[in-house]
Structures are given as structure tokens and as C-alpha cells.
Motif scaffolding. Structure first.
Motif, PDB file in Angstrom:
ATOM      1  N   GLU A  27      -9.803   1.170  -5.607  1.00 25.73           N
ATOM      2  CA  GLU A  27      -9.749  -0.056  -4.803  1.00 25.73           C
ATOM      3  C   GLU A  27      -9.337  -1.268  -5.627  1.00 25.73           C
ATOM      4  O   GLU A  27      -8.718  -2.195  -5.111  1.00 25.73           O
ATOM      5  CB  GLU A  27     -11.115  -0.304  -4.150  1.00 25.73           C
ATOM      6  CG  GLU A  27     -11.453   0.657  -3.035  1.00 25.73           C
ATOM      7  CD  GLU A  27     -10.547   0.496  -1.833  1.00 25.73           C
ATOM      8  OE1 GLU A  27     -10.121  -0.636  -1.559  1.00 25.73           O
ATOM      9  OE2 GLU A  27     -10.246   1.508  -1.181  1.00 25.73           O
ATOM     10  N   ASP A  28      -9.683  -1.262  -6.909  1.00 26.95           N
ATOM     11  CA  ASP A  28      -9.341  -2.398  -7.769  1.00 26.95           C
ATOM     12  C   ASP A  28      -7.989  -2.221  -8.451  1.00 26.95           C
ATOM     13  O   ASP A  28      -7.604  -3.027  -9.300  1.00 26.95           O
ATOM     14  CB  ASP A  28     -10.431  -2.610  -8.824  1.00 26.95           C
ATOM     15  CG  ASP A  28     -10.627  -1.376  -9.710  1.00 26.95           C
ATOM     16  OD1 ASP A  28      -9.990  -0.326  -9.443  1.00 26.95           O
ATOM     17  OD2 ASP A  28     -11.438  -1.460 -10.658  1.00 26.95           O
ATOM     18  N   GLY A  29      -7.259  -1.161  -8.090  1.00 25.11           N
ATOM     19  CA  GLY A  29      -5.927  -0.945  -8.658  1.00 25.11           C
ATOM     20  C   GLY A  29      -5.904  -0.106  -9.923  1.00 25.11           C
ATOM     21  O   GLY A  29      -4.822   0.196 -10.444  1.00 25.11           O
ATOM     22  N   GLN A  53       0.831  -1.205   0.000  1.00 21.89           N
ATOM     23  CA  GLN A  53       0.000   0.000   0.000  1.00 21.89           C
ATOM     24  C   GLN A  53       0.871   1.262   0.000  1.00 21.89           C
ATOM     25  O   GLN A  53       0.580   2.235  -0.701  1.00 21.89           O
ATOM     26  CB  GLN A  53      -0.913  -0.006   1.227  1.00 21.89           C
ATOM     27  CG  GLN A  53      -1.997  -1.073   1.186  1.00 21.89           C
ATOM     28  CD  GLN A  53      -2.774  -1.162   2.486  1.00 21.89           C
ATOM     29  OE1 GLN A  53      -2.260  -0.821   3.550  1.00 21.89           O
ATOM     30  NE2 GLN A  53      -4.014  -1.637   2.414  1.00 21.89           N
ATOM     31  N   LYS A  97       0.236  -4.484  -5.226  1.00 22.93           N
ATOM     32  CA  LYS A  97      -0.727  -4.296  -4.137  1.00 22.93           C
ATOM     33  C   LYS A  97      -1.934  -5.219  -4.298  1.00 22.93           C
ATOM     34  O   LYS A  97      -2.401  -5.837  -3.329  1.00 22.93           O
ATOM     35  CB  LYS A  97      -1.206  -2.849  -4.090  1.00 22.93           C
ATOM     36  CG  LYS A  97      -2.280  -2.615  -3.024  1.00 22.93           C
ATOM     37  CD  LYS A  97      -2.851  -1.235  -3.103  1.00 22.93           C
ATOM     38  CE  LYS A  97      -4.008  -1.061  -2.092  1.00 22.93           C
ATOM     39  NZ  LYS A  97      -5.138  -1.964  -2.379  1.00 22.93           N
ATOM     40  N   GLU A  98      -2.435  -5.321  -5.511  1.00 19.44           N
ATOM     41  CA  GLU A  98      -3.572  -6.208  -5.740  1.00 19.44           C
ATOM     42  C   GLU A  98      -3.204  -7.655  -5.443  1.00 19.44           C
ATOM     43  O   GLU A  98      -4.014  -8.424  -4.902  1.00 19.44           O
ATOM     44  CB  GLU A  98      -4.064  -6.070  -7.184  1.00 19.44           C
ATOM     45  CG  GLU A  98      -4.721  -4.727  -7.488  1.00 19.44           C
ATOM     46  CD  GLU A  98      -5.880  -4.423  -6.572  1.00 19.44           C
ATOM     47  OE1 GLU A  98      -6.805  -5.247  -6.490  1.00 19.44           O
ATOM     48  OE2 GLU A  98      -5.842  -3.369  -5.914  1.00 19.44           O
ATOM     49  N   LEU A 138      -4.367  -5.905 -14.619  1.00 26.05           N
ATOM     50  CA  LEU A 138      -4.111  -4.471 -14.713  1.00 26.05           C
ATOM     51  C   LEU A 138      -3.105  -4.202 -15.831  1.00 26.05           C
ATOM     52  O   LEU A 138      -2.026  -4.798 -15.869  1.00 26.05           O
ATOM     53  CB  LEU A 138      -3.555  -3.940 -13.383  1.00 26.05           C
ATOM     54  CG  LEU A 138      -4.543  -3.931 -12.218  1.00 26.05           C
ATOM     55  CD1 LEU A 138      -3.812  -3.631 -10.894  1.00 26.05           C
ATOM     56  CD2 LEU A 138      -5.648  -2.906 -12.439  1.00 26.05           C
ATOM     57  N   SER A 142       0.777  -0.976  -8.387  1.00 25.92           N
ATOM     58  CA  SER A 142      -0.634  -1.314  -8.274  1.00 25.92           C
ATOM     59  C   SER A 142      -0.854  -2.814  -8.420  1.00 25.92           C
ATOM     60  O   SER A 142      -1.657  -3.420  -7.690  1.00 25.92           O
ATOM     61  CB  SER A 142      -1.438  -0.556  -9.333  1.00 25.92           C
ATOM     62  OG  SER A 142      -2.826  -0.737  -9.131  1.00 25.92           O
ATOM     63  N   ASP A 146      -3.156  -8.019  -1.651  1.00 25.42           N
ATOM     64  CA  ASP A 146      -4.525  -8.074  -1.124  1.00 25.42           C
ATOM     65  C   ASP A 146      -5.165  -9.434  -1.400  1.00 25.42           C
ATOM     66  O   ASP A 146      -5.808 -10.028  -0.523  1.00 25.42           O
ATOM     67  CB  ASP A 146      -5.380  -6.984  -1.756  1.00 25.42           C
ATOM     68  CG  ASP A 146      -4.998  -5.597  -1.262  1.00 25.42           C
ATOM     69  OD1 ASP A 146      -4.309  -5.508  -0.229  1.00 25.42           O
ATOM     70  OD2 ASP A 146      -5.390  -4.605  -1.911  1.00 25.42           O
ATOM     71  N   SER A 147      -4.983  -9.911  -2.609  1.00 29.99           N
ATOM     72  CA  SER A 147      -5.550 -11.210  -2.978  1.00 29.99           C
ATOM     73  C   SER A 147      -4.915 -12.331  -2.169  1.00 29.99           C
ATOM     74  O   SER A 147      -5.601 -13.262  -1.730  1.00 29.99           O
ATOM     75  CB  SER A 147      -5.342 -11.452  -4.477  1.00 29.99           C
ATOM     76  OG  SER A 147      -5.831 -12.718  -4.854  1.00 29.99           O
TER      77      SER A 147
END
Length: 291
Positions: free
Chosen positions: A102-104, A80, A142-143, A118, A139, A146-147
Motif C-alpha cells: 500500500e505504501d509503494g 494503479q 502511483k503514490e 521510494l 510505484s 494517491d497523495s
């Protein structure tokens, strides 16, 4: 000496040499007993686990899943921070004010392709938009973090479920399913300990709310009774007023021999008023408190 004081139950520093030796010996014996008890508890716990077929492996799997969750969490915060840093750098280089969704994705710069990946938007390159490549990579990272955390948490929940239900008898499962049904869970679902605790807390709050409502109903009824009693007291006052007026009339008619008839009536009304007065005062105070 301060370090030894932390390990010995009594004052070690302020004691004499002989007392210090005795304190150390006592503490050593106490520690040995505590260690023996802990080892026995561990042995018993391991035996209990081993007695359930497959539980040892299930606990091992749960421990690994918990470790994976901790590791996944460790990637999220720096990921993040990297996104925030890349966005700030891009804004400085391009005199822009972009932000990452939020979805990158980033409006006009980074989008999701048909595969859900992305990618840079059509026509956007590092040449046209300095720093966009770093922003894209941050990005994506980060996704992924998170996943990874979501997957690790799901795996931990599944592993915990196996441990919780591995040693359940058919009767115990049926009982839990019945509880789950009353809690509104899906048919056949077994509620977790956390869900049961939450339901108990909800029911306790409902009981408190219901009791408070019942108490309020009692107060309202009491107020109605008090109001009615106060009305009766006011009526008694009115009767006394009428009696006084009658006495005046009786006095005027005394010459005709009518006074003996009115005097007993007045005396009765006066006694009634004297009885009602303290009751009326109490009722007014009660109504004031209830109000």
C-alpha cells in the motif's frame, strides 16, 4: 421526424402539416417560457450570492477545488494499472512473484528512505533485477497520484466549509456548535449537513429499535397474563372433577338424606366450567400465537 418527436410534447410524425406547425409553435413558446424562468432563477441566485460578502469568491474557490478533485481522480486509476503492469513484467523477467504494498514498497526491492521517498533497496540495480527501474517509477507515480487525490479532497472539504459557514450569524454558529456538542464533535466544531443527516438517521434507527423493544415487553406481559388465566381455567376443571366425585358420594349417601346438600354444589361447579371453557380455549390459542 423521430428527432423532432423527441422535442415536441405530442405526436409530431403522425400529425398533418398544419398540426405539425401548430405543435412546433406551441413547443417553441413552452421552451421560451422555460428558458425565461431558468434565466430569472439564475439571476436571483447570483444576486443572493453577491449579497453575501466574499461568497462569490468562495463559490469560485469551491468549484476550482471540485475540478481539482476530478482531475486528481483521473490520475489514480491509470497509475494503479501502471504499477500492476510493471509488477507483472518484473515477475516475468525475473521469474518472481513480487507484489507492491500500500505504501509503494516491494519486499527486498523498493524501500522508503529516511525522507519517506521510494528508492531501490541496497544492492538492487537494473542489472541485477531487470525491470526494477520501471517498477520503481510506476510505484512512485502511483503514490504521487494517491497523495494528490487526498490533498485535492482535503482542499475541497475546506472550500465547502468556507461556503457553508460564510453567511452564518453568531447565533446560527452557536446553535450549530450546540448541535455538534450533542453529536460528540470537538468543542466549537460546526457539524456539516452530511454529519447532521447521518446523526438524524442514527437517531431514527434508535427510535425504531426502542419501540420494537417496548412492543416485545408488552407481548411478554400479555403472555404472562394469559398463562395465569389458563392456570385459573385448569383449576376450575379440577374443581369440577372434585364436584363430580362428590356427587357420586352424594348418590351413595342419598338414602341418608344428604343428596340435597351436594346437588347445588355440583350444579354451581358445572355452570362455572361451562363459562370457563370458551375463555380457556381463547387463551390457549393466544398463547400458541405468542409462542
Amino acid at each position: 421526424m423521430a428527432a423532432v418527436d423527441d422535442l415536441v410534447a405530442l405526436d409530431y410524425t403522425g400529425a398533418s402539416t398544419n398540426v405539425r406547425a401548430a405543435l412546433l409553435m406551441d413547443q417553441k413558446d413552452a421552451n421560451a417560457k422555460d428558458l425565461k424562468t431558468a434565466q430569472e432563477n439564475l439571476t436571483h441566485a447570483q444576486a443572493d450570492v453577491a449579497a453575501v460578502s466574499g461568497l462569490t469568491q468562495a463559490v469560485s474557490n469551491l468549484t476550482a477545488a471540485q475540478d481539482n478533485t476530478v482531475a486528481a481522480e483521473a490520475y489514480v486509476t491509470p497509475a494503479q494499472a501502471n504499477v500492476a503492469g510493471a509488477a507483472a513484467a518484473y515477475n516475468v523477467l525475473n521469474k518472481a512473484t513480487v507484489s507492491v504494498g500500500e505504501d509503494g514498497t516491494v519486499a527486498g526491492l523498493i524501500v522508503l528512505n529516511d525522507n519517506g521517498d521510494l528508492v531501490l533497496a541496497k544492492g538492487v540495480t537494473e542489472t541485477t533485477n531487470k525491470g526494477v527501474t520501471e517498477l520503481l517509477n510506476a510505484s512512485i507515480a502511483k503514490e504521487a497520484a494517491d497523495s494528490g487525490l487526498v490533498n485535492a479532497q482535503d482542499a475541497e472539504v475546506a472550500a465547502q466549509k468556507v461556503v457553508n459557514e460564510l453567511d452564518l450569524t453568531d447565533t446560527a454558529k452557536a446553535d450549530l456548535q450546540a448541535v455538534g456538542a450533542k453529536m460528540g464533535l470537538a468543542d466549537g466544531a460546526l457539524p456539516t449537513a452530511a454529519q447532521i443527516d447521518s446523526e438524524i438517521a442514527r437517531l431514527d434507527k434508535l427510535v425504531e429499535t426502542t419501540k420494537a423493544t417496548a412492543d416485545l415487553t408488552d407481548v411478554v406481559a400479555l403472555a404472562a397474563d394469559a398463562t395465569a388465566a389458563a392456570t385459573d381455567a385448569d383449576a376450575a376443571d379440577a374443581a369440577l372433577t372434585d364436584a363430580v366425585a362428590l356427587r357420586a358420594d352424594a348418590t351413595a349417601a342419598a338414602m341418608y338424606g344428604l343428596a340435597p346438600t351436594f346437588n347445588p354444589l355440583l350444579n354451581t361447579a358445572t355452570r362455572l366450567h361451562l363459562c370457563i371453557r370458551p375463555i380457556r380455549g381463547s387463551l390457549h390459542r393466544l398463547l400458541a400465537n405468542i409462542g
